[in-house]
Enzyme design. Structure first.
Site, short mmCIF file in Angstrom:
data_model
loop_
_atom_site.label_atom_id
_atom_site.label_comp_id
_atom_site.label_asym_id
_atom_site.label_seq_id
_atom_site.Cartn_x
_atom_site.Cartn_y
_atom_site.Cartn_z
N ALA A 1 0.85 -1.21 0.00
CA ALA A 1 0.00 0.00 0.00
C ALA A 1 0.88 1.25 0.00
O ALA A 1 0.64 2.19 0.75
CB ALA A 1 -0.94 -0.02 1.21
N ARG B 1 3.80 5.90 -22.41
CA ARG B 1 4.74 7.04 -22.50
C ARG B 1 5.12 7.29 -23.96
O ARG B 1 5.19 8.43 -24.41
CB ARG B 1 5.99 6.74 -21.66
CG ARG B 1 5.72 6.77 -20.16
CD ARG B 1 6.89 6.25 -19.35
NE ARG B 1 6.69 6.46 -17.92
CZ ARG B 1 7.22 5.71 -16.97
NH1 ARG B 1 8.01 4.69 -17.27
NH2 ARG B 1 6.99 5.97 -15.70
N ARG C 1 16.57 -0.57 -12.21
CA ARG C 1 15.52 -1.46 -11.70
C ARG C 1 16.11 -2.80 -11.28
O ARG C 1 15.68 -3.42 -10.31
CB ARG C 1 14.45 -1.67 -12.77
CG ARG C 1 13.65 -0.41 -13.11
CD ARG C 1 12.63 -0.69 -14.19
NE ARG C 1 11.86 0.49 -14.57
CZ ARG C 1 12.18 1.31 -15.57
NH1 ARG C 1 13.27 1.10 -16.27
NH2 ARG C 1 11.42 2.36 -15.85
N ASP D 1 5.46 1.85 -20.48
CA ASP D 1 6.41 2.43 -21.45
C ASP D 1 5.68 2.76 -22.75
O ASP D 1 5.96 3.79 -23.39
CB ASP D 1 7.56 1.45 -21.78
CG ASP D 1 8.14 0.81 -20.55
OD1 ASP D 1 9.34 0.85 -20.35
OD2 ASP D 1 7.34 0.23 -19.76
N HIS E 1 11.04 -4.12 -19.37
CA HIS E 1 10.65 -2.82 -18.80
C HIS E 1 11.92 -2.25 -18.19
O HIS E 1 12.23 -2.46 -17.03
CB HIS E 1 9.56 -3.01 -17.74
CG HIS E 1 9.24 -1.74 -16.98
ND1 HIS E 1 8.76 -0.61 -17.59
CD2 HIS E 1 9.33 -1.43 -15.67
CE1 HIS E 1 8.56 0.34 -16.70
NE2 HIS E 1 8.92 -0.13 -15.51
N1 NAI Z 1 6.43 -1.91 -13.18
C1 NAI Z 1 6.28 -0.59 -13.21
O1 NAI Z 1 5.97 -0.02 -14.27
C2 NAI Z 1 6.51 0.19 -11.98
C3 NAI Z 1 6.99 -0.45 -10.87
N2 NAI Z 1 7.24 0.24 -9.73
C4 NAI Z 1 7.75 -0.53 -8.60
O2 NAI Z 1 6.71 -0.73 -7.65
C5 NAI Z 1 7.30 -1.00 -6.38
C6 NAI Z 1 6.62 -0.14 -5.31
O3 NAI Z 1 6.94 1.23 -5.50
P1 NAI Z 1 6.35 2.32 -4.49
O4 NAI Z 1 4.92 2.04 -4.23
O5 NAI Z 1 6.76 3.63 -5.00
O6 NAI Z 1 7.18 1.99 -3.18
P2 NAI Z 1 6.74 2.30 -1.67
O7 NAI Z 1 7.97 2.19 -0.85
O8 NAI Z 1 5.94 3.56 -1.64
O9 NAI Z 1 5.74 1.11 -1.33
C7 NAI Z 1 6.14 -0.21 -1.15
C8 NAI Z 1 5.22 -0.79 -0.11
O10 NAI Z 1 5.52 -2.19 0.02
C9 NAI Z 1 5.32 -2.50 1.39
N3 NAI Z 1 5.94 -3.77 1.73
C10 NAI Z 1 7.25 -4.02 1.94
N4 NAI Z 1 7.41 -5.32 2.26
C11 NAI Z 1 6.19 -5.88 2.24
C12 NAI Z 1 5.70 -7.20 2.49
N5 NAI Z 1 6.53 -8.21 2.80
N6 NAI Z 1 4.38 -7.43 2.39
C13 NAI Z 1 3.53 -6.42 2.08
N7 NAI Z 1 3.94 -5.17 1.84
C14 NAI Z 1 5.24 -4.90 1.92
C15 NAI Z 1 5.91 -1.32 2.13
O11 NAI Z 1 5.48 -1.25 3.48
C16 NAI Z 1 5.41 -0.16 1.29
O12 NAI Z 1 4.16 0.35 1.75
C17 NAI Z 1 8.79 -0.74 -6.55
O13 NAI Z 1 9.47 -1.96 -6.75
C18 NAI Z 1 8.85 0.12 -7.79
O14 NAI Z 1 10.10 0.07 -8.42
C19 NAI Z 1 6.98 1.57 -9.62
C20 NAI Z 1 6.46 2.26 -10.69
C21 NAI Z 1 6.23 1.63 -11.98
C1 PYR Z 2 9.60 3.06 -11.66
C2 PYR Z 2 9.28 2.50 -12.96
O1 PYR Z 2 9.56 1.36 -13.25
C3 PYR Z 2 8.61 3.32 -13.93
O2 PYR Z 2 7.97 4.33 -13.59
O3 PYR Z 2 8.70 2.97 -15.12
#
Ligand code: NAI
Ligand code: PYR
Length: 352
Positions: A45, A186, A123, A183, A210
């Site tokens: 979350a 974008r 990443r 992507d 990605h």
């Molecule tokens: N695939 C994509 O296009 C994108 C991927 N991401 C990725 O999404 C992930 C999350 O990014 P954010 O939300 O910005 O990070 P964030 O740090 O805001 O949120 C991560 C959450 O995971 C929770 N967490 C950690 N361990 C956990 C567990 N064992 N069980 C349940 N929850 C747990 C944390 O408490 C935190 O609330 C990152 O790996 C980021 O790189 C972000 C943007 C785009």
């Molecule tokens: C963080 C990430 O993977 C993105 O925004 O594309």
């Protein structure tokens, strides 16, 4: 942790409050079949999980939305904050817990938990930290929702989708990564901006990883049904290869720019993941570039590798991969992207 949101319909003294407000009508026939109950669980979350949650709520994609996180107070705060918007949203039951039992019977589990990049960090650097987390996340999700579809968002998304597939034991159609759906959005935005057209009229795919080795499919871009490059060639209109390369470079660097400015990316991935959830749960059979098991496509070899290809999504997950035409150069870049992911994967110890 407090779980449920729905108030009991029994008031003081066992009075049924529902009956106090509504008088039942007599029904000669049983109620007509209603639409299937849809449950989505979001694991993590944080910025991304909450952006996805709020998009899912505004788009009325679930009857029940569950949040799971490791930090109980933050989780409860996020749950309450969303519940307090109930008067402005389609009716959705919102639950939250650190206990995975709350996810029982989910149709779709979206995993966003984990570490995110620091400014300038790749990443792939996140991998080891997030693999350890996935070992504690995927098995309970599978236990409580053996028929669910897993949509992985945490980075590095392609390798973690492979990890989730291995840990879950699910067939590959039920495990996918959000991949280059973001992507490609974008890419479409930047092309639309360049040509001064609506991004929704631009069909264009980024495939592969990605990340840095993603591949822009210039040969398949069309605007309003007009194939762009062959149109320009037929009209003998010169186009700058460098301009095209710069647009792709901008796509690859987009995330870094946003992260260096605001610390994380969230809104676009929120819409991207909700867009995928809609296609899956509403059986839209739409094509999205998402991370799927890619062995055998476009000469990608035998090693199990997930990367993005345009795939058709529906109620049973990944229905198929479209036979989009790639030039020899694009196909080679796609295989190079697969090899880059496989090299990282070969260093993994999944502990299974
Ligand atoms: N695939 C994509 O296009 C994108 C991927 N991401 C990725 O999404 C992930 C999350 O990014 P954010 O939300 O910005 O990070 P964030 O740090 O805001 O949120 C991560 C959450 O995971 C929770 N967490 C950690 N361990 C956990 C567990 N064992 N069980 C349940 N929850 C747990 C944390 O408490 C935190 O609330 C990152 O790996 C980021 O790189 C972000 C943007 C785009
Ligand atoms: C963080 C990430 O993977 C993105 O925004 O594309």
């Amino acid at each position: 942790m407090n779980k449920s949101t729905s108030a009991s319909s029994l008031g003081p003294g066992g009075l049924d409050l529902t009956q106090a407000f509504f008088r039942p009508i007599s029904c000669s026939s049983p109620p007509s079949p209603t639409k299937r109950h849809t449950k989505i669980s979001i694991i993590g979350a944080g910025n991304v999980g909450m952006a996805i949650a709020q998009t899912i709520l505004t788009q009325d994609l679930a009857d029940e939305l569950v949040l799971v996180d490791a930090i109980p107070n933050k989780l409860r705060g996020e749950m309450l904050d969303l519940q307090h918007a109930a008067a402005f949203l389609p009716r959705t039951k919102i639950l939250a817990s650190v206990d995975y039992a709350v996810t029982v019977g989910s149709d779709l589990c979206i995993v966003t938990a984990g570490a995110r990049q620091n400014p300038g960090e790749s990443r792939l650097n996140l991998l080891q930290r997030n693999v350890v987390l996935f070992r504690s996340i995927i098995p309970p999700l599978v236990h409580f929702s053996p028929d669910t579809i897993l949509l992985i968002v945490s980075n590095p998304v392609d390798v973690l989708t492979y990890v989730a597939w291995k840990l879950s034991g699910f067939p590959s159609n039920r495990v996918l990564g959000s991949g280059t759906n973001l992507d490609s959005s974008r890419f479409r935005f930047l092309i639309a901006d360049h040509l001064d057209v609506n991004a929704q009229d631009v069909q264009a795919y980024i495939v592969g990883e990605h990340g840095d080795s993603s591949v822009a499919l210039w040969s398949s871009i069309s605007v309003g049904g007009v194939p762009v490059l062959s149109f320009l060639e037929k009209q003998q209109i010169a186009y700058e290869k460098e301009t095209l390369a710069n647009i792709h470079k901008a796509v690859v660097n987009c995330a870094d720019e946003v992260i260096s400015l605001k610390g994380y990316t969230s809104w676009a991935i929120g819409y991207s993941a909700a867009n995928l959830a809609r296609s899956i749960l509403r059986d839209q059979r739409k094509v999205h570039p998402v991370s799927v098991l890619a062995n055998g496509f476009y000469g990608i070899g035998d090693g199990d590798v997930f990367l993005s290809l345009p795939a058709q999504l529906g109620r049973s997950g990944v229905l198929g991969v479209t036979n989009v035409h790639l030039t020899d150069e694009e196909a080679q870049k796609l295989r190079d992207s697969a090899n880059a992911i496989l090299e990282v994967q070969s260093q993994l110890d999944l502990g299974i």
